[in-house]
Design a protein around this motif. Structure first.
Motif, PDB file in Angstrom:
ATOM      1  N   LEU A 257      -1.207  -8.686   9.134  1.00 40.13           N
ATOM      2  CA  LEU A 257      -1.559  -7.840   9.861  1.00 40.13           C
ATOM      3  C   LEU A 257       0.744  -7.065   9.960  1.00 40.13           C
ATOM      4  CD1 LEU A 257      -4.383  -7.987  11.598  1.00 40.13           C
ATOM      5  CD2 LEU A 257      -3.858  -6.194   9.232  1.00 40.13           C
ATOM      6  N   ASN A 258       1.255  -8.335  10.450  1.00 40.44           N
ATOM      7  CA  ASN A 258       2.379  -8.367  10.418  1.00 40.44           C
ATOM      8  C   ASN A 258       3.445  -7.497   8.974  1.00 40.44           C
ATOM      9  OD1 ASN A 258       4.639  -8.029  12.212  1.00 40.44           O
ATOM     10  ND2 ASN A 258       5.089 -10.216  11.399  1.00 40.44           N
ATOM     11  N   LEU A 259       2.924  -7.932   8.572  1.00 45.60           N
ATOM     12  CA  LEU A 259       3.768  -8.018   7.444  1.00 45.60           C
ATOM     13  C   LEU A 259       3.377  -6.510   7.001  1.00 45.60           C
ATOM     14  CD1 LEU A 259       3.622 -11.181   5.064  1.00 45.60           C
ATOM     15  CD2 LEU A 259       6.064 -10.459   6.472  1.00 45.60           C
ATOM     16  N   LEU A 260       2.008  -6.290   6.990  1.00 49.01           N
ATOM     17  CA  LEU A 260       1.603  -5.205   6.278  1.00 49.01           C
ATOM     18  C   LEU A 260       1.999  -3.772   7.697  1.00 49.01           C
ATOM     19  CD1 LEU A 260      -2.200  -5.363   5.660  1.00 49.01           C
ATOM     20  CD2 LEU A 260      -0.173  -4.516   3.815  1.00 49.01           C
ATOM     21  N   SER A 261       2.443  -4.318   8.806  1.00 53.76           N
ATOM     22  CA  SER A 261       2.960  -2.706   9.193  1.00 53.76           C
ATOM     23  C   SER A 261       4.242  -2.718   8.974  1.00 53.76           C
ATOM     24  CB  SER A 261       2.596  -3.383  10.904  1.00 53.76           C
ATOM     25  OG  SER A 261       3.829  -4.645  11.472  1.00 53.76           O
ATOM     26  N   LYS A 262       5.007  -3.686   8.838  1.00 50.09           N
ATOM     27  CA  LYS A 262       6.892  -2.983   7.900  1.00 50.09           C
ATOM     28  C   LYS A 262       6.441  -3.127   6.078  1.00 50.09           C
ATOM     29  CE  LYS A 262       7.952  -6.648  10.923  1.00 50.09           C
ATOM     30  NZ  LYS A 262       8.050  -8.196  11.845  1.00 50.09           N
ATOM     31  N   THR A 263       5.770  -2.731   5.755  1.00 52.25           N
ATOM     32  CA  THR A 263       5.358  -2.256   4.222  1.00 52.25           C
ATOM     33  C   THR A 263       4.303  -1.662   3.825  1.00 52.25           C
ATOM     34  OG1 THR A 263       6.818  -3.057   2.357  1.00 52.25           O
ATOM     35  CG2 THR A 263       4.971  -4.328   3.017  1.00 52.25           C
ATOM     36  N   THR A 264       4.558  -1.667   2.486  1.00 50.52           N
ATOM     37  CA  THR A 264       3.432  -1.598   2.119  1.00 50.52           C
ATOM     38  C   THR A 264       2.349  -2.203   0.271  1.00 50.52           C
ATOM     39  OG1 THR A 264       3.400   1.371   2.590  1.00 50.52           O
ATOM     40  CG2 THR A 264       2.070   0.591   1.165  1.00 50.52           C
ATOM     41  N   VAL A 265       1.614  -2.458  -0.084  1.00 50.13           N
ATOM     42  CA  VAL A 265       1.246  -3.112  -0.827  1.00 50.13           C
ATOM     43  C   VAL A 265       0.552  -2.276  -1.943  1.00 50.13           C
ATOM     44  CG1 VAL A 265       0.028  -4.891  -2.331  1.00 50.13           C
ATOM     45  CG2 VAL A 265       1.056  -4.798   0.232  1.00 50.13           C
ATOM     46  N   LEU A 266       1.107  -2.384  -2.784  1.00 49.60           N
ATOM     47  CA  LEU A 266       0.402  -1.370  -3.978  1.00 49.60           C
ATOM     48  C   LEU A 266       0.715  -2.008  -5.029  1.00 49.60           C
ATOM     49  CD1 LEU A 266       4.031   1.022  -4.654  1.00 49.60           C
ATOM     50  CD2 LEU A 266       1.642   1.278  -3.289  1.00 49.60           C
ATOM     51  N   ILE A 267      -1.243  -2.056  -5.233  1.00 47.41           N
ATOM     52  CA  ILE A 267      -1.811  -3.033  -6.640  1.00 47.41           C
ATOM     53  C   ILE A 267      -2.232  -2.181  -7.521  1.00 47.41           C
ATOM     54  CG2 ILE A 267      -3.499  -4.123  -7.030  1.00 47.41           C
ATOM     55  CD1 ILE A 267      -3.773  -5.613  -3.697  1.00 47.41           C
ATOM     56  N   VAL A 268      -1.954  -1.803  -8.640  1.00 48.42           N
ATOM     57  CA  VAL A 268      -2.606  -1.019  -9.883  1.00 48.42           C
ATOM     58  C   VAL A 268      -3.323  -2.358 -11.017  1.00 48.42           C
ATOM     59  CG1 VAL A 268      -1.880   0.382 -11.865  1.00 48.42           C
ATOM     60  CG2 VAL A 268      -0.105  -0.068 -10.464  1.00 48.42           C
ATOM     61  N   PRO A 269      -4.469  -2.367 -10.273  1.00 52.13           N
ATOM     62  CA  PRO A 269      -5.215  -3.386 -10.812  1.00 52.13           C
ATOM     63  C   PRO A 269      -5.814  -3.405 -12.249  1.00 52.13           C
ATOM     64  CG  PRO A 269      -6.998  -1.804  -9.926  1.00 52.13           C
ATOM     65  CD  PRO A 269      -5.612  -1.689  -9.153  1.00 52.13           C
ATOM     66  N   THR A 270      -5.690  -1.967 -13.075  1.00 48.96           N
ATOM     67  CA  THR A 270      -5.463  -1.604 -14.092  1.00 48.96           C
ATOM     68  C   THR A 270      -5.240  -0.406 -15.620  1.00 48.96           C
ATOM     69  OG1 THR A 270      -8.335  -2.487 -14.001  1.00 48.96           O
ATOM     70  CG2 THR A 270      -8.178  -1.500 -15.870  1.00 48.96           C
TER      71      THR A 270
END
Ligand SMILES: [Zn+2]
Lengths: 720, 222
Positions: A257-270
């Protein structure tokens, strides 16, 4: 645009899945078993075997036996009371080329169904001569990630529900995606485009406590992106992405959660939903999308390029599977094209060789360089491949291959569910490690990116039309001790003197094309806009300056000698070099490169100035110019850029004075002109005076490359 | 190798660990399935079981026991759905869907080549062409893998020759514990039962299309 499937029917099946999962018996997580209880050691018997459970894998470690040439790992299913419920099987072969520190052997056993209980034994071999087995260690493997009693955590993909017997279908993907979107505040699912057959291309946007609201706001968090499935017949990484999305959406782990509070994860599954549904490599037209990321002839690659333009990930992974049975578990490769900025290449190498090799040695996964089989011709510098395209766009990134077959080191796979589970969980490990690396290296990644943007915008050094940077060999984990093929640029593919810009005719820029699906291609204008390039419209054509952040990619599409070019545009060479005494008035298009101008520069109405690497000792004043480009230069006076009709680019300058950017019109194709492409780019400049921006149609941007201003940042430039 | 699956209403304790049936995926029967590698003829209560037996060297690598995709769970499914549960039939399944052949997979025996068999036969580019463009050609190829009636391997071996839906003939011979079709293809896991159909997994592609595999394009790089 946001894609949501109707939930009726979808939720009923998911609910049933949750109920079914809830019915699972509670499982104890694997505890290292009683190695201490072992008896007196036999000669050459492996000692100190431990097992640590990961998500879908179990890491075995043991003490090296002197003289061992390799080790075999045996796995036996056992009941709670430790009695065997099946035969022991050799599931792994450890070889010294697996890891950088091969005196501390580890092996990630995988392929089993999550939650099952096993005992493991390890034995050394001297040549082909097997030594006694170690004492057994017993452990219960981790069940599918997520508490069956917690909403969201208890979602399962079709692939998980079927233990890998089936891949998650398109319809079930949309249901699972929509459920995560619905149940997690941390997730927003956005449709970034559609496939040729009109399937949605969705992207998870994940942040904590919630993701930033706009692409521009996401970009400000230095996001990372995983592209999970470009080749439809290589679905292993896509399943890993679904699981990772659920983990990030519902975990309570504080470090995550700490990491997620500092950045944004983008996932393009398909990205290639049509190919996935057909189990084809290409999209529905047969086009290999990973040969299209620079040319963007297809809607799928266009969607991805526009996403990169708007969300601006600083790091990426691109998931594949690889048919070479003799390679490592996880072949990886950095962007090697010779035009990729050095810092982007170096950071990508650090991510692979510094982080993945080290962590792989710790957790037992065999990350290794791709294309390292002797004589291989794979893994080169083609700019059409996402790995290279992203590098040319200043994104630190790597290819990821999941070795298709078990090969000699995983003899128990045979292209079945075992094999599928090992591949997907090795991908999940990699993507989670990528997230960790990004979090730990955020500062370095941002620095490399800012430097790369300034380097490219400076338009210095030769242009390579084809050829790669060298990747050196290590003794391990390079199988066969062969590095990826050298692929050094050949003389005829190097432009020693880079053009200042390319000029396209109306027909070249806006003319109809036939290279897309069904013989209908988008225009060059649309494609350059998808990349985010700045283009200056003059009275007789369109000027693409090289002094911009994707400089290394520009000639690869526009030069007459390009290997995979889009259009053969006219090279515009510098017109002013050396020292010029006195003032300069610019009308038409003037390119100033590595020059000294001892006086003021005045850019007249409708004219274009492109100045790089120069020293200007007087006031720079442009009013109603067609375009204004000033990079990597020293100005010992004020710079006024007023009412520009087209692009404004000011990157990496040292200005002894103030800068005013006022009244810039939104440039670029109408449908995107209000985005980043239509904004003045003011990045990485050092000013002794004020930076003032007013009345520009689109707020100026710095691409996360801040300006250093001794005075004040005022108006629209207050935050850049 | 032989796996025997016993039909009983009471799971034995050691098999409860693997539940996780797929919702809406016709797996409800899994909860009622037990037995795995044993050759037990009856369960503890002496109820006479119904056996679902698949045979061949690859069976041990395929879903068994109570795992999703086990042979018994496929028995009530149409053949086009059953092949979706057998992990080595990804390409065959895709080919069935690409050609719209699902409706023809009833009242027949399906000789389904593995993914490895397809990869040994066709280059990746050729396979993409077949799946995406040349579906008429692919349909004819699949029909060369359909025998005109549901038959067990034993029945086919006894017949010696069988007729395909494509109106060709296949010789069937016993090779040890497996059956051989023509000169090359052998069963690797045979005797799956689907609704009004049998499925035998085989290790070579049959039919008359030219072999295009064997070059650089077999495993195109990323
Ligand atoms: Zn691939």
């Amino acid at each position: 645009m946001r894609y949501r499937r109707t939930k009726a029917g979808v939720f009923s099946s998911l609910l049933a899945a949750i109920l079914a999962v809830t019915a699972l018996p509670a499982l104890a997580h694997g505890k290292p078993a009683a190695t201490a209880l072992q008896m007196q050691a036999e000669p050459n018997q492996v000692q100190n075997v431990t097992v640590v459970q990961g998500d879908g894998y179990a890491t075995l470690a043991w003490t090296h036996v002197d003289g061992a040439t390799d080790y075999q790992i045996e796995r036996t299913p056992v009941a709670e009371d430790g009695s065997a419920t099946g035969n022991g099987v050799i599931v792994g072969l450890w070889r010294p080329n697996r890891q950088i520190n091969n005196d501390k052997p580890t092996f990630a056993d995988a392929g089993f169904a999550p939650g099952d209980r096993f005992q493991w034994r390890v034995r050394a071999r001297f040549g082909t001569e097997a030594q006694p087995y170690s004492a057994a260690v017993v452990g219960t493997t981790k069940p599918h990630w997520g508490d069956p009693n917690i909403p969201g955590q208890n979602l399962r993909t079709q692939w998980e529900q079927t233990l890998g017997a089936q891949y998650t279908s398109d319809v079930n993907e949309y249901a699972y995606t929509a459920a995560i979107d619905e149940l997690s505040d941390r997730v927003r699912v956005t449709e970034i485009g559609r496939t040729v057959l009109n399937r949605p291309i969705n992207m998870f946007i994940i942040g904590y406590p919630k993701p930033p609201a706009t692409p521009e706001a996401v970009a400000a968090t230095s996001p990372l992106v995983v592209n999970c499935n470009v080749h439809g017949n290589e679905p292993g990484d896509r399943e890993a992405c679904f699981i990772m999305a659920r983990q990030l959406a519902f975990t309570q782990d504080r470090a995550t959660l700490n990491l997620l509070s500092k950045t944004t994860v983008l996932i393009v599954p398909t990205i290639n939903g049509d190919g996935r549904a057909a189990n084809s490599r290409g999209n529905s037209t047969g086009q290999d999308l990973n040969r299209d990321h620079s040319l963007i002839r297809q809607p799928e690659t266009q969607a991805f390029a526009e996403m990169v333009r708007d969300y601006r990930p600083i790091a990426g992974y691109d998931g594949h599977e690889y048919g070479n049975a003799n390679t490592g578990d996880l072949p990886m490769l950095s962007p090697r094209h010779a035009n990729v900025p050095q810092g982007i290449f170096d950071e990508s190498q650090d991510m692979i060789e510094g982080h993945m090799y080290t962590q792989g040695a710790k957790d037992g996964w065999w990350a290794c360089p791709y294309g390292c089989t002797p004589g291989a011709t794979v893994g080169l510098g083609q700019e059409t491949i996402l790995r290279n395209t992203l590098g040319l766009k200043n994104v630190v990134n790597s290819l990821l291959e999941l070795r298709s077959s078990g090969g000699p080191t995983r003899p128990n796979e045979s292209n079945t569910a075992n094999n599928r589970r090992r591949k997907t969980y090795s991908g999940l490990w990699t993507f989670n490690q990528f997230f960790q690396y990004h979090g730990a290296q955020l500062k370095d990644l941002n620095k490399a990116r800012a430097e790369a943007i300034q380097f490219q915008s400076a338009n210095t050094g030769p242009i390579v039309l084809e050829g790669s940077r060298e990747i050196k060999a290590y003794p391990a984990p390079h199988p066969g001790e062969a590095p990826p093929p050298v692929d050094a640029p050949r003389e005829e593919n190097i432009l020693q003197h880079a053009p200042c810009a390319y000029k396209l005719t109306e027909e070249q820029y806006n003319g109809a094309r036939t290279d897309g699906p069904g013989g209908q291609g988008t225009t060059v204008a649309q494609r350059l806009a998808a990349h985010g390039w700045k283009v200056i419209k003059t009275n007789d054509g369109y000027i693409v300056p090289l002094s911009q952040p994707q400089r290394g990619l520009v000639p690869l599409l526009l030069d007459e000698q390009a290997v995979a070019g889009l259009v053969a545009a006219e090279r515009i060479m510098p017109t002013v070099t050396g020292t010029r005494k006195g003032a300069l008035t610019v009308s038409g298009v003037t390119c100033i490169a590595d020059a000294t101008v001892r006086g003021a520069i005045t850019v007249k109405k409708g004219a274009t100035l492109i100045a790089t690497g120069s020293t200007i000792n007087g006031l720079v004043n442009a009013d109603r110019a067609a375009g204004f480009v000033l990079t990597d230069s020293k100005v010992n006076a004020m710079v006024n850029v007023l009412n520009t009709a087209g692009p404004v680019i000011m990157v990496g300058n040292k200005i002894s004075g103030s800068v005013l950017v006022h009244g810039t019109k939104a440039s670029g194709p109408a449908n995107v002109a209000n985005g980043v492409i239509g904004a003045p780019l003011v990045a990485g400049n050092t000013l002794t005076g004020l930076l003032t921006c007013t009345s520009n149609a689109v707020t100026p941007v710095n691409l996360e490359t801040p300006n250093t201003v001794r005075g004040l940042k005022i108006g629209q430039c207050a935050r850049i | 190798m032989t796996d025997v699956f016993l039909d009983t209403m009471r799971p034995t304790p050691r098999r409860v660990r693997r539940a996780g049936p797929a919702a809406g995926l016709a797996l409800a029967t899994l909860l009622a399935v037990t037995g795995c590698t044993g050759g037990d003829a009856t369960d503890g209560d002496g109820i006479t079981p119904v056996a679902f037996t698949v045979t061949g060297p690859l069976c041990a690598e395929l879903p068994a026991g109570t795992e999703p995709g086990n042979p018994e769970s496929l028995a009530g499914m149409p053949a086009d759905q059953a092949v979706q549960w057998i992990p080595v039939l990804t390409t065959f399944d895709a080919a069935v869907r690409a050609t719209g052949l699902a409706g023809e997979l009833t009242g027949v025996t399906v000789l389904a080549p593995t993914d490895d068999a397809f990869a040994e036969k066709f280059s990746r580019t050729n396979l993409d062409e077949l799946l995406l463009h040349d579906t008429d050609e692919l349909r004819e190829l699949l029909r060369e893998h359909l025998v005109t009636a549901p038959m067990s391997v034993a029945e086919m071996v006894a017949a010696g020759t069988v007729k395909t839906v494509a109106e060709g003939e296949l010789t069937v011979t016993a090779q040890g514990s497996v059956a051989r079709f023509g000169n090359e293809a052998e069963t690797v896991c045979a005797d799956y039962q689907a609704t009004n159909a049998r499925i035998h997994v085989i290790d070579h592609v049959l039919g008359s299309l030219p072999t295009t595999a064997g070059g650089e394009d077999d495993h195109p790089y990323h």
